[in-house]
Motif scaffolding. Sequence first.
Motif, PDB file in Angstrom:
ATOM      1  N   PRO A  53       0.820  -1.213   0.000  1.00 28.79           N
ATOM      2  CA  PRO A  53       0.000   0.000   0.000  1.00 28.79           C
ATOM      3  C   PRO A  53       0.858   1.269   0.000  1.00 28.79           C
ATOM      4  N   ALA A  54       0.319   2.320  -0.588  1.00 27.13           N
ATOM      5  CA  ALA A  54       1.061   3.583  -0.735  1.00 27.13           C
ATOM      6  C   ALA A  54       1.395   4.216   0.604  1.00 27.13           C
ATOM      7  N   MET A  55       0.651   3.915   1.656  1.00 27.87           N
ATOM      8  CA  MET A  55       0.940   4.516   2.962  1.00 27.87           C
ATOM      9  C   MET A  55       2.309   4.092   3.498  1.00 27.87           C
ATOM     10  N   PHE A  56       2.859   2.978   2.980  1.00 26.63           N
ATOM     11  CA  PHE A  56       4.188   2.522   3.396  1.00 26.63           C
ATOM     12  C   PHE A  56       5.301   3.099   2.529  1.00 26.63           C
ATOM     13  N   GLY A  57       4.967   3.840   1.503  1.00 31.14           N
ATOM     14  CA  GLY A  57       5.966   4.419   0.614  1.00 31.14           C
ATOM     15  C   GLY A  57       6.096   3.619  -0.670  1.00 31.14           C
ATOM     16  N   ASN A  58       7.123   3.947  -1.434  1.00 31.65           N
ATOM     17  CA  ASN A  58       7.379   3.298  -2.715  1.00 31.65           C
ATOM     18  C   ASN A  58       7.777   1.839  -2.484  1.00 31.65           C
ATOM     19  N   TRP A  59       7.141   0.916  -3.200  1.00 29.03           N
ATOM     20  CA  TRP A  59       7.417  -0.506  -3.007  1.00 29.03           C
ATOM     21  C   TRP A  59       8.845  -0.858  -3.381  1.00 29.03           C
ATOM     22  N   SER A  60       9.382  -0.219  -4.416  1.00 21.76           N
ATOM     23  CA  SER A  60      10.735  -0.529  -4.873  1.00 21.76           C
ATOM     24  C   SER A  60      11.771  -0.119  -3.820  1.00 21.76           C
ATOM     25  N   THR A  61      11.575   1.039  -3.228  1.00 22.72           N
ATOM     26  CA  THR A  61      12.475   1.511  -2.180  1.00 22.72           C
ATOM     27  C   THR A  61      12.397   0.584  -0.972  1.00 22.72           C
ATOM     28  N   ALA A  62      11.189   0.181  -0.614  1.00 21.98           N
ATOM     29  CA  ALA A  62      11.012  -0.722   0.523  1.00 21.98           C
ATOM     30  C   ALA A  62      11.675  -2.073   0.248  1.00 21.98           C
ATOM     31  N   PHE A  63      11.554  -2.574  -0.975  1.00 24.23           N
ATOM     32  CA  PHE A  63      12.169  -3.858  -1.290  1.00 24.23           C
ATOM     33  C   PHE A  63      13.692  -3.766  -1.267  1.00 24.23           C
ATOM     34  N   ARG A  64      14.252  -2.680  -1.805  1.00 25.34           N
ATOM     35  CA  ARG A  64      15.716  -2.514  -1.767  1.00 25.34           C
ATOM     36  C   ARG A  64      16.216  -2.436  -0.323  1.00 25.34           C
ATOM     37  N   ARG A  65      15.480  -1.734   0.502  1.00 25.93           N
ATOM     38  CA  ARG A  65      15.849  -1.629   1.910  1.00 25.93           C
ATOM     39  C   ARG A  65      15.740  -2.986   2.594  1.00 25.93           C
ATOM     40  N   PHE A  66      14.682  -3.731   2.288  1.00 21.34           N
ATOM     41  CA  PHE A  66      14.530  -5.086   2.822  1.00 21.34           C
ATOM     42  C   PHE A  66      15.706  -5.953   2.405  1.00 21.34           C
ATOM     43  N   SER A  67      16.109  -5.870   1.158  1.00 21.97           N
ATOM     44  CA  SER A  67      17.230  -6.653   0.655  1.00 21.97           C
ATOM     45  C   SER A  67      18.527  -6.276   1.375  1.00 21.97           C
ATOM     46  N   ASP A  68      18.746  -4.983   1.599  1.00 23.04           N
ATOM     47  CA  ASP A  68      19.943  -4.538   2.322  1.00 23.04           C
ATOM     48  C   ASP A  68      19.950  -5.073   3.753  1.00 23.04           C
ATOM     49  N   TRP A  69      18.821  -5.005   4.407  1.00 17.00           N
ATOM     50  CA  TRP A  69      18.724  -5.493   5.790  1.00 17.00           C
ATOM     51  C   TRP A  69      18.907  -7.001   5.840  1.00 17.00           C
TER      52      TRP A  69
END
Length: 122
Positions: A53-69
């Motif tokens: 959902p858009a309330m969590f921000g851009n999905w691509s940015t969230a996925f890249r951050r998830f991958s980094d973590w």
Amino acid sequence: MERFVLTDARWAQIERHCLGKPTDPGRSGRDNRLFMEAVLWIVRTGSPWRDLPAMFGNWSTAFRRFSDWRNADVFKRIFDALSGEPDMEYAMVDATIVKVHRHGQGAKGGLRGRPQVARKAE
């Protein structure tokens, strides 16, 4: 107001293990708690990242951050921090979730106990 999964007590346990604190040099995450809520939403719903959902921000940015973590073993550290206090809820066994194989129910084709009949002595 949105409904979130993390309580303040759980977030206090998780926060120190997150990457990108304001005191860290370089790039820092704007809102680690919102990101963790996004990860929990993905895990809870089983949806692909593109459906975030858009309330969590851009999905691509969230996925890249998830991958980094994930690569930095942040989630393992969080798991280790939270697993010190197990609630054992996951270990509860209930008949609604435990299914017996058809052979164990006496269905056709399963092993059957045949009565032993003693032969008459002649």
